[in-house]
Write a protein that holds these residues in place. Structure first.
Motif, PDB file in Angstrom:
ATOM      1  N   GLY A 124       0.808  -1.226   0.180  1.00  0.00           N
ATOM      2  CA  GLY A 124      -0.129   0.145  -0.007  1.00  0.00           C
ATOM      3  C   GLY A 124       0.841   1.245   0.054  1.00  0.00           C
ATOM      4  N   ARG A 125       0.239   2.086  -0.443  1.00  0.00           N
ATOM      5  CA  ARG A 125       0.873   3.770  -0.788  1.00  0.00           C
ATOM      6  C   ARG A 125      -0.195   4.668  -0.103  1.00  0.00           C
ATOM      7  NH1 ARG A 125       2.448   6.097  -5.555  1.00  0.00           N
ATOM      8  NH2 ARG A 125       4.189   7.177  -4.550  1.00  0.00           N
ATOM      9  N   ALA A 126       0.577   5.701   0.739  1.00  0.00           N
ATOM     10  CA  ALA A 126      -0.369   6.720   1.299  1.00  0.00           C
ATOM     11  C   ALA A 126       0.169   8.053   0.956  1.00  0.00           C
ATOM     12  CB  ALA A 126      -0.191   6.349   2.916  1.00  0.00           C
ATOM     13  N   TYR A 181       3.080   7.609  11.656  1.00  0.00           N
ATOM     14  CA  TYR A 181       1.991   6.456  12.003  1.00  0.00           C
ATOM     15  C   TYR A 181       1.694   5.469  10.837  1.00  0.00           C
ATOM     16  CZ  TYR A 181      -2.125   3.989  13.718  1.00  0.00           C
ATOM     17  OH  TYR A 181      -3.013   3.113  14.112  1.00  0.00           O
ATOM     18  N   LEU A 182       1.546   6.220   9.697  1.00  0.00           N
ATOM     19  CA  LEU A 182       1.008   5.505   8.322  1.00  0.00           C
ATOM     20  C   LEU A 182       2.276   4.464   7.913  1.00  0.00           C
ATOM     21  CD1 LEU A 182      -0.666   8.499   6.296  1.00  0.00           C
ATOM     22  CD2 LEU A 182      -2.108   6.540   7.045  1.00  0.00           C
ATOM     23  N   ALA A 183       3.325   5.053   8.217  1.00  0.00           N
ATOM     24  CA  ALA A 183       4.452   4.052   7.643  1.00  0.00           C
ATOM     25  C   ALA A 183       4.608   3.061   8.794  1.00  0.00           C
ATOM     26  CB  ALA A 183       5.727   4.859   7.928  1.00  0.00           C
ATOM     27  N   GLU A 224       3.651   2.582   2.319  1.00  0.00           N
ATOM     28  CA  GLU A 224       4.891   3.590   1.683  1.00  0.00           C
ATOM     29  C   GLU A 224       4.373   4.792   1.675  1.00  0.00           C
ATOM     30  OE1 GLU A 224       6.942   4.020  -2.756  1.00  0.00           O
ATOM     31  OE2 GLU A 224       6.355   2.001  -2.115  1.00  0.00           O
ATOM     32  N   VAL A 225       5.016   5.693   2.304  1.00  0.00           N
ATOM     33  CA  VAL A 225       4.478   7.097   2.457  1.00  0.00           C
ATOM     34  C   VAL A 225       5.128   8.295   1.788  1.00  0.00           C
ATOM     35  CG1 VAL A 225       3.814   8.909   4.180  1.00  0.00           C
ATOM     36  CG2 VAL A 225       3.552   6.159   4.766  1.00  0.00           C
ATOM     37  N   ASP A 226       4.098   9.073   0.850  1.00  0.00           N
ATOM     38  CA  ASP A 226       4.686  10.195   0.630  1.00  0.00           C
ATOM     39  C   ASP A 226       4.160  11.272   1.397  1.00  0.00           C
ATOM     40  OD1 ASP A 226       6.277   9.268  -1.389  1.00  0.00           O
ATOM     41  OD2 ASP A 226       4.628   9.722  -2.986  1.00  0.00           O
ATOM     42  N   ALA A 227       5.028  12.389   2.012  1.00  0.00           N
ATOM     43  CA  ALA A 227       4.479  13.170   2.762  1.00  0.00           C
ATOM     44  C   ALA A 227       4.878  14.553   2.330  1.00  0.00           C
ATOM     45  CB  ALA A 227       5.095  12.986   4.265  1.00  0.00           C
ATOM     46  N   VAL A 228       3.734  15.528   2.126  1.00  0.00           N
ATOM     47  CA  VAL A 228       4.015  16.684   1.254  1.00  0.00           C
ATOM     48  C   VAL A 228       3.454  17.822   2.187  1.00  0.00           C
ATOM     49  CG1 VAL A 228       3.700  15.800  -0.828  1.00  0.00           C
ATOM     50  CG2 VAL A 228       1.847  16.894   0.483  1.00  0.00           C
ATOM     51  N   ASP A 229       4.457  18.974   2.091  1.00  0.00           N
ATOM     52  CA  ASP A 229       4.311  20.171   2.931  1.00  0.00           C
ATOM     53  C   ASP A 229       4.840  21.246   2.229  1.00  0.00           C
ATOM     54  OD1 ASP A 229       3.108  20.831   6.094  1.00  0.00           O
ATOM     55  OD2 ASP A 229       4.183  22.229   5.243  1.00  0.00           O
ATOM     56  N   ALA A 230       4.276  22.486   2.232  1.00  0.00           N
ATOM     57  CA  ALA A 230       4.728  23.507   1.552  1.00  0.00           C
ATOM     58  C   ALA A 230       6.028  24.257   2.198  1.00  0.00           C
ATOM     59  CB  ALA A 230       3.412  24.499   1.251  1.00  0.00           C
ATOM     60  N   GLU A 276      14.221   7.750  11.868  1.00  0.00           N
ATOM     61  CA  GLU A 276      14.198   6.182  11.406  1.00  0.00           C
ATOM     62  C   GLU A 276      12.881   5.903  10.589  1.00  0.00           C
ATOM     63  OE1 GLU A 276      17.128   4.611  12.142  1.00  0.00           O
ATOM     64  OE2 GLU A 276      17.557   6.480  13.367  1.00  0.00           O
ATOM     65  N   THR A 277      11.974   6.685  10.403  1.00  0.00           N
ATOM     66  CA  THR A 277      11.119   6.491   9.619  1.00  0.00           C
ATOM     67  C   THR A 277      11.143   6.684   8.240  1.00  0.00           C
ATOM     68  OG1 THR A 277       9.501   7.333  11.465  1.00  0.00           O
ATOM     69  CG2 THR A 277       8.531   7.094   9.429  1.00  0.00           C
ATOM     70  N   ALA A 278      10.947   5.425   7.283  1.00  0.00           N
ATOM     71  CA  ALA A 278      10.915   5.463   5.983  1.00  0.00           C
ATOM     72  C   ALA A 278       9.876   5.996   5.127  1.00  0.00           C
ATOM     73  CB  ALA A 278      11.043   3.999   5.583  1.00  0.00           C
ATOM     74  N   VAL A 279       9.980   7.525   5.109  1.00  0.00           N
ATOM     75  CA  VAL A 279       8.888   8.402   4.503  1.00  0.00           C
ATOM     76  C   VAL A 279       9.850   9.260   3.481  1.00  0.00           C
ATOM     77  CG1 VAL A 279       7.477  10.333   4.811  1.00  0.00           C
ATOM     78  CG2 VAL A 279       7.308   8.321   6.321  1.00  0.00           C
TER      79      VAL A 279
END
Length: 465
Positions: A39-41, A54-56, A61-67, A81-84
């Motif tokens: 799964g990808r989030a 938390y999703l990781a 597999e997480v893509d985290a975006v912020d401006a 240590e989080t694979a994001v």
């Protein structure tokens, strides 16, 4: 309200953040967005990254975006240590290229959706990136539980209604003092909707303004009647049609028109009352967008033309006006009589950065395969905005590598009846014409794109009919 990167950078640099992720929210994720294998989030407006981490931990597999870079710096420090994959991206304004072309299982907005101006468009755009069965999950404070100084970070019920229109499935769940919206199926049909018309012995005459911004998106307001509407209203006395639209635009939105053209007159009857509507294309604007008449409209947002068929309830004259500017973008409309006005329709500039990138990639594909050998044809491919001639298609489809035609219309059986030909084919045909600057060309059966390519090749002294 939009994102001010300077303000948010200061916010995160000073060590501030948002409320911690609660147990009820974690339970909500597990129940409504359990992680499938592989799964990808996507976490939108990830801030300091607590939801992303938390999703990781659930196996995504997480893509985290912020401006804001400062938020991502905090996220990397807090979760080393989080694979994001941390991405600096304004999801509302920037080219989404960093997201690649992958699909997601959940797209999560935690305490971030209220900060988006065009939140409806953003949610629908990201909803199209969902895998089958995927979910957009919005967690937001409620205005009813927010203090006056925090009202801007919360949504009220009318804003939530606007936000959730156009989705096949909507669940509204209370999570303590927060609201969670579970959205699935981002392309419920647009429904042409009427509103009550007072009894009258006369026809109702009005003007609607079709306005686009610097990204080529069209302005619609969520009205107190519970539907999307174009700016506009009744004509006052012997007021000229274009002036009526310009007046209504500034009265309702604060935007000043710098040019306006009547493009067509529509006539129909609503609830037995004859109605005459002038469709006015606004060709330039100045000023800042505001909700100038809150007693009539909750908010104004900019929408992609290719997304107009998935908005839920839209005022019937607005749907018909939009269809007169972008034929076919809203299928299944009630009948209307249209009387096009014989005036020039000057091009209205504006397109998203994504369109520029995709157009250059399409042109390069055609060039690399040997279909565009001359510089004038190459320049035309790089310059002419193909997506404007296929408003029903999203940008990726409009610039499909130059290898495929873009289907723009199908009949009731699903058979394609109209299309923009593949870019390589059009380039090859123009090359074989060996056109010179100043040439006069008759082009038959074009949807517009091929004619524009030819016009670019023949130059300002050429003519295309």
């Amino acid at each position: 309200m939009g994102i001010n990167r300077t303000v948010w950078s200061e916010h995160y640099s000073q060590g501030r953040g948002f409320r911690r992720l609660g147990g009820d929210e974690k339970k909500l994720i597990v129940e409504h967005a359990p992680a499938p294998e592989g799964g990808r989030a996507l976490d939108v407006g990830c801030g300091t990254g607590e939801m992303s981490a938390y999703l990781a931990s659930l196996g995504y597999e997480v893509d985290a975006v912020d401006a804001v870079d400062a938020a991502l710096a905090r996220a990397r420090t807090d979760h080393p240590e989080t694979a994001v994959r941390w991405l600096c991206l304004d999801i509302e304004r920037d080219d989404p290229a960093p997201l690649d072309n992958g699909l997601y299982d959940p797209v999560v907005f935690r305490l971030s959706v209220a900060f988006l101006h065009d939140r409806t468009r953003v949610l629908h755009t990201l909803g199209r990136r969902l895998r089958e069965g995927g979910t957009v999950l919005v967690i937001t404070p409620l205005a009813a539980h927010a203090s006056a100084e925090k009202r801007h970070i919360a949504l009220n019920e009318k804003e939530i209604t606007a936000l959730t229109c156009g989705w096949t499935s909507v669940q509204h769940i209370a999570v303590g003092d927060l609201a969670a919206l579970v959205l699935r199926g981002p392309c419920a049909d647009t429904v042409a909707t009427e509103r009550s018309v007072p009894a009258t012995g006369y026809a109702v005459a009005g003007a609607l303004a079709v306005v686009t911004n610097e990204h080529g998106r069209v302005l619609l307001g969520w009205s107190r009647r519970g539907m999307w509407e174009l700016p506009g209203g009744k004509i006052e006395g012997a007021e000229p049609l274009d002036e009526a639209a310009v007046r209504e635009l500034v009265e309702e939105t604060g935007l000043q028109a710098t040019g306006a053209n009547v493009v067509t007159i529509l006539t129909n009857a609503a609830q037995g009352v004859p109605r005459v509507t002038a469709v006015v294309r606004i060709t330039g604007i100045t000023g800042a967008l505001i909700t100038a008449e809150p007693e009539k409209f909750t908010r104004w947002e900019w929408h992609d033309p290719h997304g107009l068929g998935c908005l839920g309830p839209v005022f019937t004259p607005s749907t018909q006006a939009l269809n007169s500017v972008w034929p076919g973008v809203i299928p299944g409309l009630p009948p209307v009589h249209s009387y096009p006005v014989a005036v020039d329709r000057p091009p209205v500039p504006g397109e998203p950065a994504e369109a520029v990138r995709l157009r250059q990639a399409m042109a390069q594909t055609v060039i690399n395969r040997g279909w565009a050998s001359s510089e004038p044809v190459r320049s035309a491919l790089r310059t002419v905005p193909r997506h404007r001639f296929a408003p029903e298609a999203n940008l990726a489809a409009a610039y499909d590598g130059g290898d495929r035609a873009v289907i723009t219309r199908r009949d009731e059986t699903g058979t394609a009846i109209s299309a923009v030909s593949a870019a390589w084919l059009q380039a090859d045909m123009i090359e074989h014409l060996q056109l010179k600057p100043g040439a006069i060309v008759f082009e038959a059966g074009s949807g517009g794109y091929n004619a524009e390519l030819i016009a670019h090749v023949t130059g300002p002294e050429g003519r295309v009919r």
